[in-house]
Design a protein around this motif. Structure first.
Motif, mmCIF file in Angstrom:
data_model
loop_
_atom_site.group_PDB
_atom_site.id
_atom_site.type_symbol
_atom_site.label_atom_id
_atom_site.label_comp_id
_atom_site.label_asym_id
_atom_site.label_seq_id
_atom_site.Cartn_x
_atom_site.Cartn_y
_atom_site.Cartn_z
ATOM 1 N N UNK A 20 -29.795 13.709 2.828
ATOM 2 C CA UNK A 20 -29.416 12.301 2.766
ATOM 3 C C UNK A 20 -27.956 12.037 3.056
ATOM 4 N N UNK A 21 -27.273 13.011 3.706
ATOM 5 C CA UNK A 21 -25.855 12.856 4.009
ATOM 6 C C UNK A 21 -25.674 12.557 5.492
ATOM 7 N N UNK A 22 -25.019 11.465 5.809
ATOM 8 C CA UNK A 22 -24.768 11.124 7.202
ATOM 9 C C UNK A 22 -23.296 10.849 7.473
ATOM 10 N N UNK A 23 -22.584 10.380 6.453
ATOM 11 C CA UNK A 23 -21.177 10.023 6.620
ATOM 12 C C UNK A 23 -20.304 10.923 5.763
ATOM 13 N N UNK A 24 -19.345 11.619 6.343
ATOM 14 C CA UNK A 24 -18.474 12.502 5.560
ATOM 15 C C UNK A 24 -17.515 11.713 4.675
ATOM 16 N N UNK A 25 -17.153 12.295 3.551
ATOM 17 C CA UNK A 25 -16.135 11.708 2.686
ATOM 18 C C UNK A 25 -14.757 11.978 3.306
#
Length: 415
Positions: A20-25
Motif C-alpha cells: 500500500x505504499x506509493x509515495x515516499x516520505x
C-alpha cells in the motif's frame, strides 16, 4: 513524487504496491537516491517517518542486481539496531519489500536459543539484522563473518549510545572490510552522535529532516495535572471509554510497568507489560497479543518500546513523564504514524512539571490542559509556570462551551 520516480526496480515496486505504499516520505525521497549511488549517508529524522524503508529499499535493489547462489551466500549487508523488537521489525520489513528479489534475510538477537539462528546462517544469508550482543557472541563462535559485508547500517544510533553500546559498535566496525558503504541513521544528532558518525563515515552525504515541530501534526496532545497517587484512578477512569480499543501506556521503570498491569487486570482491563526483564518469548507474545488486539493495553518502558510498530495505534498515554524531552517525542511517535490521526495523553504530577516545560520548549507549542476531571490537582493548570497555561481563548464565542470531562477528552482539539 512516487517510488517509481526514484528509479526503484519492478520487483521492489511490486512489493511496495502490495504493502500500500506509493509515495515516499521526505526521508525516503532524499535518502534512497544517495544510498543507491553507493555513498555513505548520515541521516536524521524523527520517529515514525519511514527510516527503515529509506535504507532497506536501496540495499535490496543494489544487492539484488548481483545475486549469489543459495548455498554459497555470504553476508553482504549488516544492519545493527539496539533492541530485539526493533531488529525483528526491520527483518520483517526487508522480507516484505524484498519478497520478489530472491534475496535471503534473517535476524539474530539475544534472549532466545541461538540454535535456530545458527541454522539459518548456515543455510546462507544476504542481509543480516542483529542486536550488538548476540552478533558479537556469534562472531566469537565463528558462526558469523563480516568480511564480505558491502553495506553496513547503524540504526537508532542515539539509542545505541544511550544503552551503552559504543564499545560493541567499535568492535563490529573493526570486523568489517575496509571498503564498504555505511548508512548511519539516528532520530537525533547531538555532538556524541556526530563524533561517532565521523569515526564511521567517509565523505558522507547528510540528510536531516526537520519538521516544523518535532511532534507529528496529526497527534492530538493533552495534559492531566494529577497527584501521583491518583494516576492509577485516572487511568482506569479514562479506559472506561469503550472508544479506546487499545492503548500503549508508558512508565519510566520496569517495576512501575508491572504495577500498572496488576492494577488494570484487577479492574478487568486486559493488560500486559513489555520491558527488559521479560524473556524474549514473553515480550514477543505480549506484543503479538497487542497487535492482534487480544490485549487492550500494553504497558512499556522506553527501551522496550523503541521497536514497537503497530498499525493504526491511536492512543499513547504517558503514565509517567520522561525526564528527557526527546523521549517524549519518541513515545508519542508510536501513534500518528504515516500521517494517521493519534492522541497522546500525559499524566503530570508536581515533580514532573519541570519536565513538561522542557518538552514544550522542544516541540515549540503549548500542550492543552484537560483540567475538569475527577482527579485534577487544585489549580493544576494555572499554578505552574506560564509554560503550563491553557490554550488562548481568542476567537472563541462569548458563550463558552462545556469543557470535556476525563471521560470525553478526545473531543478536545489542540490549538
Amino acid at each position: 513524487m512516487s517510488f517509481k520516480s526514484l528509479n526503484i526496480t519492478d520487483p521492489i515496486l511490486r512489493s511496495l504496491n502490495e504493502e500500500g505504499y506509493s509515495t515516499p516520505t521526505p526521508i525516503q525521497s532524499r535518502a534512497i537516491p544517495i544510498a543507491l549511488e553507493g555513498k555513505d549517508l548520515l541521516a536524521s529524522a524523527q520517529t515514525g517517518t519511514g527510516k527503515t524503508a529509506a535504507f532497506a529499499i536501496p540495499i535490496l535493489q543494489n544487492l539484488g542486481a548481483n545475486q549469489q547462489k543459495r548455498g554459497q551466500k555470504k553476508i553482504r549487508s549488516l544492519i545493527v539496531t539496539p533492541t530485539r523488537e526493533l531488529a525483528i521489525q526491520i527483518d520483517e520489513s526487508f522480507k516484505s519489500y524484498g519478497r520478489y528479489t530472491g534475496l535471503y534475510t534473517t535476524v539474530v538477537y539475544g534472549g532466545v536459543s541461538q540454535k535456530r539462528q545458527v541454522k539459518q546462517l548456515k543455510n546462507g544469508v544476504d542481509i543480516l539484522t542483529a542486536t550488538p550482543g548476540r552478533l558479537l557472541d556469534l562472531m566469537n563462535q565463528r558462526h558469523i563473518s563480516l568480511s564480505d559485508v558491502e553495506v553496513f547500517v547503524l540504526d537508532e544510533a542515539d539509542r545505541m549510545l544511550d544503552m551503552g553500546f559504543i564499545h560493541d559498535i567499535k568492535k563490529i566496525r573493526k570486523a568489517l572490510p575496509n571498503k564498504h558503504q555505511t548508512l548511519f541513521f539516528s532520530a537525533t544528532l547531538p555532538n556524541s552522535i556526530l563524533k561517532l558518525a565521523n569515526s564511521l563515515l567517509h565523505n558522507p552525504a547528510k540528510v536531516e529532516i526537520e519538521p516544523e515541530s518535532p511532534t507529528v501534526d496529526t497527534i492530538t496532545q493533552g495534559l492531566y495535572f494529577v497527584e501521583k497517587g491518583n494516576k492509577k484512578n485516572l487511568l482506569i477512569n479514562i479506559l472506561k471509554d469503550a472508544g479506546i480499543e487499545s492503548a500503549l501506556v508508558f512508565t519510566r521503570t520496569k517495576r512501575n510497568a508491572n504495577k500498572v498491569v496488576q492494577i488494570l487486570n484487577k479492574k478487568n482491563i486486559n493488560a500486559e507489560a513489555i520491558h527488559g526483564n521479560k524473556s524474549q518469548s514473553a515480550r514477543q507474545r505480549a506484543l503479538g497479543n497487542f497487535k492482534d488486539q487480544k490485549t487492550r493495553v500494553l504497558v512499556a518502558t522506553d527501551i522496550a518500546a523503541r521497536g514497537i510498530d503497530v498499525d493504526e495505534l491511536k492512543y499513547v498515554i504517558n503514565y509517567e513523564i520522561p525526564n528527557e524531552p526527546e523521549t517524549y517525542v519518541h513515545r508519542i511517535g508510536r501513534t500518528g504514524r504515516a500521517g494517521a490521526d493519534g492522541t497522546a495523553l500525559s499524566f503530570v504530577d508536581s515533580v514532573e512539571r519541570a519536565y513538561i516545560r522542557d518538552i514544550q520548549k522542544l516541540i515549540g507549542k503549548q500542550i492543552p490542559v484537560i483540567d475538569e476531571h475527577e482527579f485534577a490537582t487544585v489549580n493544576g493548570g494555572s499554578s505552574g509556570s506560564q509554560n503550563n497555561q491553557r490554550p488562548s481563548n481568542q476567537g472563541r464565542r462569548k458563550k463558552r462551551k462545556k469543557r470535556p470531562s476525563g471521560r470525553n477528552w478526545k473531543n478536545r482539539s489542540t490549538r
